[in-house]
Design a protein around this motif. Sequence first.
Motif, PDB file in Angstrom:
ATOM      1  N   HIS A  24       0.815  -1.341  -0.187  1.00  0.00           N
ATOM      2  CA  HIS A  24       0.021   0.166   0.060  1.00  0.00           C
ATOM      3  C   HIS A  24       0.880   1.371   0.143  1.00  0.00           C
ATOM      4  N   THR A  25       2.164   1.113   0.627  1.00  0.00           N
ATOM      5  CA  THR A  25       2.970   2.420   0.521  1.00  0.00           C
ATOM      6  C   THR A  25       3.481   2.770  -0.849  1.00  0.00           C
ATOM      7  N   GLU A  26       3.004   1.963  -1.944  1.00  0.00           N
ATOM      8  CA  GLU A  26       3.523   2.108  -3.327  1.00  0.00           C
ATOM      9  C   GLU A  26       2.469   3.377  -3.851  1.00  0.00           C
ATOM     10  N   ILE A  27       1.513   3.757  -2.877  1.00  0.00           N
ATOM     11  CA  ILE A  27       0.709   4.885  -3.631  1.00  0.00           C
ATOM     12  C   ILE A  27       1.422   5.986  -4.020  1.00  0.00           C
ATOM     13  N   VAL A  28       2.805   6.319  -3.316  1.00  0.00           N
ATOM     14  CA  VAL A  28       3.387   7.393  -4.129  1.00  0.00           C
ATOM     15  C   VAL A  28       4.045   7.172  -5.463  1.00  0.00           C
ATOM     16  N   ARG A  29       4.391   5.972  -5.866  1.00  0.00           N
ATOM     17  CA  ARG A  29       4.615   5.325  -7.016  1.00  0.00           C
ATOM     18  C   ARG A  29       3.559   5.497  -8.025  1.00  0.00           C
TER      19      ARG A  29
END
Length: 298
Positions: free
Chosen positions: A282-287
């Motif tokens: 979920h931290t790949e939202i920034v990607r």
Amino acid sequence: MSDVAPVVPGAAVGFIGLGHMGSPMARRLVAAGYAVRGFDANPAARPEGVAAARSATAAVTGAAAVVLMLPDSAAVESVLTPGLLERLAPGTPIVDMGSSEPARTRALAEQAAKLGVPLVDAPVSGGVRGAERGTLTVMAGGDPEAVAALRPLFGVLGTRVLHVGPVGAGHALKALNNLLSATHLLVSSEAVLAGREFGLDPQVMLEAINGSSGRSGSTEDKWPRFMLNRRFDSGFGVGLLLKDLRIAAGLARDAGRPCLLGEAAVELWARAAAELPAGADHTEIVRWLELRHDEKGD
Ligand code: NAD
């Protein structure tokens, strides 16, 4: 409902769902002296030190308590019904520690209660690290006697154990917590990317924000641990988070209190989940935000 005996170290615990969270949780219970028998549908999920059962039924037969750490309500229902519920002695508590749908949890609890089996929902917050260290927050919903019986087990897994209401209350609260968390993560990602484009250093931005009113769990914890270093390895998949957001938004709508900002966040997270690679953290939202920006060519 039959009497529920306290679930203390030494007791046999059937533990189903040994993924990112279930594995470290089961290992902590073993280390605390519980006789854990674990089962996961994926044969590769075999945490070291946890006795492996051949089936879910084998894991729970004769157990003093059953812990479920499964992805969602559909998985919980498919494990418990038909058949497994009937294998449990009356008074054997089942605790769903995953993040399931409150209404479906309540329906299952009613079904279990007819067999004298108390079902408690006790979802957790604190991520994989919290599961490894036993520092989770546990939000328990259910019959007070069953929740009290499970307290010794909860105490091995978490440092903040709260009885938040009747069955389903834990799952409702957990979904609402994740709606907040996901919204913070999304907007903090937008702010960091905008600042970076302006020429600010993201690390300096976070240092300032974390001493200011814009701070959140996302800026204090997720950004430094998983995002600034671009490791994106929190161990919480975007698909699971989206499931929680949809539960929260549905709950708000059903309660006659639809969340305008929350609904917008759910829509954005749904787009991100569809466009990020399968199994993305979920931290790949920034990607995803970076990708959208690059594709627009601005
Ligand atoms: P995960 O996908 O890593 O693990 C789930 C496990 O359940 C998998 O190993 C899968 O094989 C197993 N499983 C699925 N269906 C099954 C079935 N029918 N029978 C037996 N095993 C089955 O998920 P996770 O990250 O460990 O999350 C588990 C739950 O906890 C989810 O509800 C999630 O939303 C919640 N949660 C996750 C985190 C996190 O940081 N990962 C934090 C708090 C809460």
